[in-house]
Structure formats: C-alpha cells, structure tokens
Design an enzyme around this catalytic site. Structure first.
Site, mmCIF file in Angstrom:
data_model
loop_
_atom_site.group_PDB
_atom_site.id
_atom_site.type_symbol
_atom_site.label_atom_id
_atom_site.label_comp_id
_atom_site.label_asym_id
_atom_site.label_seq_id
_atom_site.Cartn_x
_atom_site.Cartn_y
_atom_site.Cartn_z
ATOM 1 N N HIS A 1 -13.702 -18.421 -41.918
ATOM 2 C CA HIS A 1 -14.635 -18.604 -40.675
ATOM 3 C C HIS A 1 -15.945 -17.627 -40.864
ATOM 4 C CE1 HIS A 1 -16.291 -19.628 -36.897
ATOM 5 N NE2 HIS A 1 -15.721 -20.814 -36.967
ATOM 6 N N ASP B 1 -9.688 -26.303 -38.126
ATOM 7 C CA ASP B 1 -9.540 -27.579 -39.000
ATOM 8 C C ASP B 1 -8.391 -27.548 -39.643
ATOM 9 O OD1 ASP B 1 -12.920 -27.313 -39.619
ATOM 10 O OD2 ASP B 1 -12.135 -28.616 -38.432
HETATM 11 C C1 SDX Z 1 -16.007 -24.935 -38.858
HETATM 12 O O1 SDX Z 1 -19.503 -21.810 -37.355
HETATM 13 C C2 SDX Z 1 -18.439 -22.313 -36.820
HETATM 14 O O2 SDX Z 1 -18.401 -22.058 -35.715
HETATM 15 C C3 SDX Z 1 -17.894 -23.750 -37.413
HETATM 16 C C4 SDX Z 1 -16.905 -24.129 -36.708
HETATM 17 C C5 SDX Z 1 -17.222 -24.712 -35.280
HETATM 18 O O3 SDX Z 1 -16.325 -24.802 -34.292
HETATM 19 O O4 SDX Z 1 -18.456 -25.377 -35.228
HETATM 20 O O5 SDX Z 1 -15.768 -23.201 -36.389
HETATM 21 C C6 SDX Z 1 -15.967 -25.360 -37.308
HETATM 22 O O6 SDX Z 1 -16.976 -25.317 -39.462
HETATM 23 C C7 SDX Z 1 -14.780 -24.227 -39.369
HETATM 24 C C8 SDX Z 1 -14.805 -23.718 -40.636
HETATM 25 C C9 SDX Z 1 -14.414 -24.880 -41.523
HETATM 26 N N1 SDX Z 1 -14.543 -24.868 -43.204
HETATM 27 C C10 SDX Z 1 -13.600 -24.654 -43.754
HETATM 28 O O7 SDX Z 1 -12.442 -24.526 -43.482
HETATM 29 C C11 SDX Z 1 -13.774 -24.834 -45.434
HETATM 30 C C12 SDX Z 1 -13.168 -23.486 -46.013
HETATM 31 N N2 SDX Z 1 -13.619 -22.290 -45.786
HETATM 32 C C13 SDX Z 1 -14.941 -21.663 -46.377
HETATM 33 O O8 SDX Z 1 -15.767 -22.522 -47.080
HETATM 34 C C14 SDX Z 1 -15.691 -20.576 -45.639
HETATM 35 O O9 SDX Z 1 -14.436 -19.625 -45.125
HETATM 36 C C15 SDX Z 1 -16.495 -20.812 -44.427
HETATM 37 C C16 SDX Z 1 -17.534 -22.005 -44.992
HETATM 38 C C17 SDX Z 1 -15.798 -21.338 -43.252
HETATM 39 C C18 SDX Z 1 -17.302 -19.422 -44.123
HETATM 40 O O10 SDX Z 1 -17.894 -19.168 -45.234
HETATM 41 P P1 SDX Z 1 -18.655 -17.535 -45.273
HETATM 42 O O11 SDX Z 1 -18.818 -17.037 -43.836
HETATM 43 O O12 SDX Z 1 -20.048 -17.956 -45.907
HETATM 44 O O13 SDX Z 1 -17.815 -16.752 -46.153
HETATM 45 P P2 SDX Z 1 -18.169 -16.647 -47.530
HETATM 46 O O14 SDX Z 1 -18.243 -17.976 -48.177
HETATM 47 O O15 SDX Z 1 -19.176 -15.521 -47.780
HETATM 48 O O16 SDX Z 1 -16.605 -15.970 -48.089
HETATM 49 C C19 SDX Z 1 -16.432 -14.775 -47.952
HETATM 50 C C20 SDX Z 1 -15.333 -14.374 -49.091
HETATM 51 C C21 SDX Z 1 -15.727 -14.896 -50.388
HETATM 52 O O17 SDX Z 1 -14.981 -14.271 -51.614
HETATM 53 P P3 SDX Z 1 -15.837 -12.941 -52.191
HETATM 54 O O18 SDX Z 1 -17.062 -13.648 -52.814
HETATM 55 O O19 SDX Z 1 -15.946 -12.184 -51.262
HETATM 56 O O20 SDX Z 1 -14.883 -12.704 -53.422
HETATM 57 O O21 SDX Z 1 -14.308 -15.146 -48.872
HETATM 58 C C22 SDX Z 1 -13.907 -16.064 -49.822
HETATM 59 C C23 SDX Z 1 -15.224 -16.319 -50.469
HETATM 60 O O22 SDX Z 1 -14.999 -16.758 -51.924
HETATM 61 N N3 SDX Z 1 -13.416 -17.264 -49.040
HETATM 62 C C24 SDX Z 1 -12.439 -18.033 -49.451
HETATM 63 C C25 SDX Z 1 -12.399 -19.237 -48.378
HETATM 64 N N4 SDX Z 1 -13.419 -18.799 -47.348
HETATM 65 C C26 SDX Z 1 -14.166 -17.866 -48.086
HETATM 66 N N5 SDX Z 1 -11.831 -18.101 -50.464
HETATM 67 C C27 SDX Z 1 -10.951 -19.057 -50.787
HETATM 68 N N6 SDX Z 1 -10.519 -20.035 -49.601
HETATM 69 C C28 SDX Z 1 -11.445 -20.080 -48.590
HETATM 70 N N7 SDX Z 1 -11.209 -21.090 -47.551
#
Ligand code: SDX
Length: 427
Positions: free
Chosen positions: A306, A363
């Site tokens: 998140h 989710d």
């Molecule tokens: C919602 O914003 C809100 O409030 C949203 C929400 C709402 O109520 O409106 O809460 C609803 O959208 C919840 C999120 C639902 N999405 C997912 O579950 C999709 C999977 N999650 C990711 O795609 C990710 O965690 C995000 C998009 C939710 C957040 O991404 P960020 O904050 O931009 O973090 P990032 O992509 O920069 O990740 C940081 C690190 C990275 O690794 P490094 O480059 O540091 O090595 O964490 C890793 C990412 O690769 N990472 C994950 C991951 N999420 C982040 N690795 C594997 N699986 C994951 N799910």
C-alpha cells in the site's frame, strides 16, 4: 509560533510557511515557490505531495489508523450502517434519526433512471467489463440531468448528491443484470439502501425477494470499509475533474475509471484470479511468493502492499475476521480462503515483504466475501465503487465548497530544445 521551512537554491534562501494539521501532520506550503524562485518540485506519483487540506478522512499509515470525520473505522464498521456513514462523510457529522430519514427519502425520490438510459446499456456487448459500462452510464446521467452540472449553491450540490446516490445502485445492478441476462428492475421503497441494492442485483423474475440479514450485514460492512480513503488515485481523479467544474457525475465517472485499474480498486478482482491460479497450480504458494519477489517477473502479490499503510491495513483485519464469520454463517467452504491465509502467513515471515513493509490491504480478503455472497468476480470492483461513492461525493463537495482552483500540475521538460522545421524532401 508557526513553523517555517527554508530552501536554499544557488545560494539564495527562500522561506515557506509550514501547515500543521489537527493530527500534527506537517506540510510545507509551497504556493509561492515558483513565483519567488522560478523553481518547481518534482514528485512522480505524488508520494510526498499533499494536494489539499481536508477534514474528511485521517490515515496513519505507520500505525494502521483509519478514521472518517474522527470516528474509528472499527467503530463505524461495527456500530453504524452504510447510509449513516455516507451522511457522516458528506456532511461532517453522524445524522439524527430525522436527518437520516429525510436523506434517505430524498435519495428514494431520485432512484429512478431515465428509460432512454436502457438503450445505452443495450449498446454494450455482454462481455463488456462492468466498470467500463458503469463509468459510461454514470457519465451519460449528465445528459438526462443537465441541471446537476452547474452547482453554484449548496442546495444545487445536495440535489446532485441525492440523485447520484439514488441512481448509482440502479445502474450498478443493471450492469450485473445485463451480464446475467436478467430483466432490468427497481428497488422497493420499503427496504433499506443496502437491501435495495442487493434486491436489484439478485432478485429473480417470478420469485419473492427474501432479505437474508447476514448477507445484508456483510455487504453493509464491506461498503462502509470502502467508503473513503483520503487522496487515493480515484479520489484525486474525482477532485481533479471536479476542479474544472465538469460537475459531480462526470467527476464520479472519471473516478470509476481510475478505480478500475488492477493496482487500485481492480486489485480485488485480481486477488481472486491470483488465488484461483495458485489453487489450479496445486496450491504451491512458495512458487508464487518467489515470482512476486523476482524483479524479472511482472507478477505481484495482488492485495499486498500500500502507498500509505506500512503496517496492517485496518480494513484488511476487519474483512479477514468478517470472511470467517460470513462463510461460517452461510455454510460456505472456500479453499481459496485457506490459500489466502497461507500466503499472508508466509509473506509476514518473509524478509522481502517485511523489509518493504508489505501487508495485506483492503483488497486481499474482500473478494472472498463477495464470492460467498454470490457476486461474480467481474463485479467486485463495482462493489468497491458502490462503497467509495460517498467518499468521492464528500471529497468533491469539500473541494467545491472550499472553492479550490483548477488542478494543473507543472513538469520538467526533457525533450528536444528548439529545432528548425525541415520540409519532407530535406529529411
Ligand atoms: C487500493 O491509495 C489508496 O488508499 C488505495 C486504496 C483505497 O482504499 O483507495 O487503499 C485501495 O488501491 C489498495 C491497493 C490495491 N493494489 C494492490 O493490491 C496491487 C498490488 N500492490 C502493489 O502494486 C503496490 O503495493 C501498490 C500499487 C499498492 C503501492 O505501490 P507503491 O506505493 O508505489 O510501492 P512501490 O510500487 O514503489 O513498491 C515498493 C517496493 C518495490 O520493490 P523495490 O523496487 O523497492 O525492490 O515494494 C515492491 C515493489 O516491487 N512491491 C511489491 C508489491 N507491492 C510493492 N512486490 C510484490 N508484490 C506486491 N504486491
């Protein structure tokens, strides 16, 4: 004494006021930055940028706190109903009995949709994703309710608000009924808001609709948990479109499109598809954990991570507990719930997830309940939109009442510098 931030660029110092919120959050007000220094800030994804001051929802990502207008999400999920929470988010306080009754009466007055809208729905193929259909139908509402665009008074805003709260559940239900080849229908004014939504979605021709209270209670709780979440992607979209004064319905339509994405609200559908894939693959969660950690593999553990929560998403905790209760009450055995719990346990012990503070989000478990309630997976993000509707409305109303300027970020240009045009025979 009010705090000040100092910035030094090329030996010149600039001072900016620091805004302090009621929860002691600090923000540097850089309104005068470009005018004074000619310089802008750069923050892809706005990870460090506040777009507004808001009194609606407070999140503490480190502590896993979520409050709507000061009320803890745990209390509201347990003690309130969805329409009460909608009123709270939009107007700022929990309603009296009379206020809530009038609010619902005004909504019921507006819960019919122009018959011509059915022709727009008819134009979609059955295979169309419900979020695309719903976004289009919501935008089409403008054509049948033109008075809802130019809302200069609070009364005008109220009229637009009760219209969308009345018509949106109908459009969402019709979107499902189109896919399931069921005749389009309406609610029953003797039923509650969430009961009506469920009736419109699931009633069968020729059969009396029976209210199943545990199903309605589960749905009501899920809608409350999704109702607002400060400046997330779709809410920021609603505010951005609303800031051009395009009107509430166009703004909500844009928010639906933003929510559709699998990185945002579309994740609830992606989680179930991921869990199903793991199940079909023999339930080897370790293999999928390895894929999630592999930088060369685009696979992500959907429902994990998140932008704000670097601790448990408080909503995920409530939904996980509710999943056990609802499946127990309905006598539903769903093997993917055990797979989900196994994944969560492994991830919470895995350094990759622990170091990056990746926890289950809203989710991760919600789809398991939707599935137990008989909601098709393609409708999961529509359920998210139905829950988020009052939050989008509240944020749009706050932005309009605060007379906020049109949203227009700047950029740092990195393209070609000036070059002379060459006629085609000289290129
Ligand atoms: C919602 O914003 C809100 O409030 C949203 C929400 C709402 O109520 O409106 O809460 C609803 O959208 C919840 C999120 C639902 N999405 C997912 O579950 C999709 C999977 N999650 C990711 O795609 C990710 O965690 C995000 C998009 C939710 C957040 O991404 P960020 O904050 O931009 O973090 P990032 O992509 O920069 O990740 C940081 C690190 C990275 O690794 P490094 O480059 O540091 O090595 O964490 C890793 C990412 O690769 N990472 C994950 C991951 N999420 C982040 N690795 C594997 N699986 C994951 N799910």
């Amino acid at each position: 004494m009010s705090k000040v931030a100092t910035l030094e660029i090329d030996g010149k110092r600039y001072e900016f006021p620091v805004v302090e919120g009621t929860e002691n959050e600090l923000g540097i007000n850089i309104k005068s930055l470009r005018g004074e220094s000619g310089v802008i800030t750069l923050d892809p994804g706005y990870k460090n940028t506040g777009s507004c001051e808001s009194g609606i929802t407070f999140l503490d990502g480190e502590k896993g706190i979520l409050r709507y207008r000061g009320y803890a999400i745990e209390d509201l999920a347990e003690k309130a109903d969805f329409l009460e929470v909608a009123y709270l988010l939009i107007f700022g306080d929990l309603p009296s009995k009379e206020q809530l009754e009038k609010f619902y009466d005004d909504i019921k007055e507006q819960s019919t949709v122009d018959e011509e809208m059915k022709k727009i729905l008819d134009g979609f193929p059955k295979a169309a994703h419900p979020m695309g259909v719903l976004s289009s139908l919501t935008s089409a509402l403008v054509a049948f309710n033109p008075s809802c665009v130019d809302v200069s008074s609070e009364q005008d805003m109220y009229n637009a608000i009760v219209k969308i709260l009345g018509k949106f559940p109908v459009l969402a239900a019709w979107t499902l009924r189109k896919k399931t080849s069921l005749p389009l229908n309406y609610g029953d004014d003797s039923l509650g808001y969430v009961e009506n939504l469920h009736k419109m979605m699931f009633e069968k021709p020729g059969k009396k609709y029976e209210v199943n209270q545990s199903v309605i209670d589960a749905l009501d709780k899920l809608l409350i948990l999704h109702a607002d979440h400060e400046q997330n992607c779709s809410t920021s979209t609603v505010r951005m479109v609303g800031s051009s004064h395009a009107g509430l319905f166009a703004s909500i339509s844009a928010g639906i499109s933003a929510l559709w994405g699998p990185l945002h609200g579309g994740a609830n559908q992606a989680v179930i598809e991921m869990l199903e894939k793991i199940k079909e693959d023999g339930g080897d969660t370790k293999k999928f954990m390895a894929k999630a950690k592999d930088k060369d593999d685009p696979f992500r553990l959907m429902g994990f991570g998140h932008r704000v929560y670097k601790n448990f998403d408080p909503r995920a905790k409530i939904i996980k507990k509710s999943a056990d209760e609802v499946l127990g009450q309905l006598g539903v055995e769903d093997p993917i719930l055990d797979i989900a719990k196994g994944l969560e346990k492994e991830a919470l012990e895995d350094p990759y997830f622990v170091d990056r503070k990746l926890y289950p989000n809203v989710d991760f478990y919600s789809g398991i309940i939707y599935r137990a309630l008989g909601i098709p997976v393609e409708m999961f993000t529509v359920m998210f939109a139905l829950g988020r509707l009052p939050g989008w409305i509240a944020q749009w109303r706050e932005m309009r009442l605060n007379k906020e300027p049109i949203g227009r970020p700047r950029q740092i240009y990195t393209g070609h510098t000036h070059r002379e045009f060459q006629p085609v025979d000289k290129r």
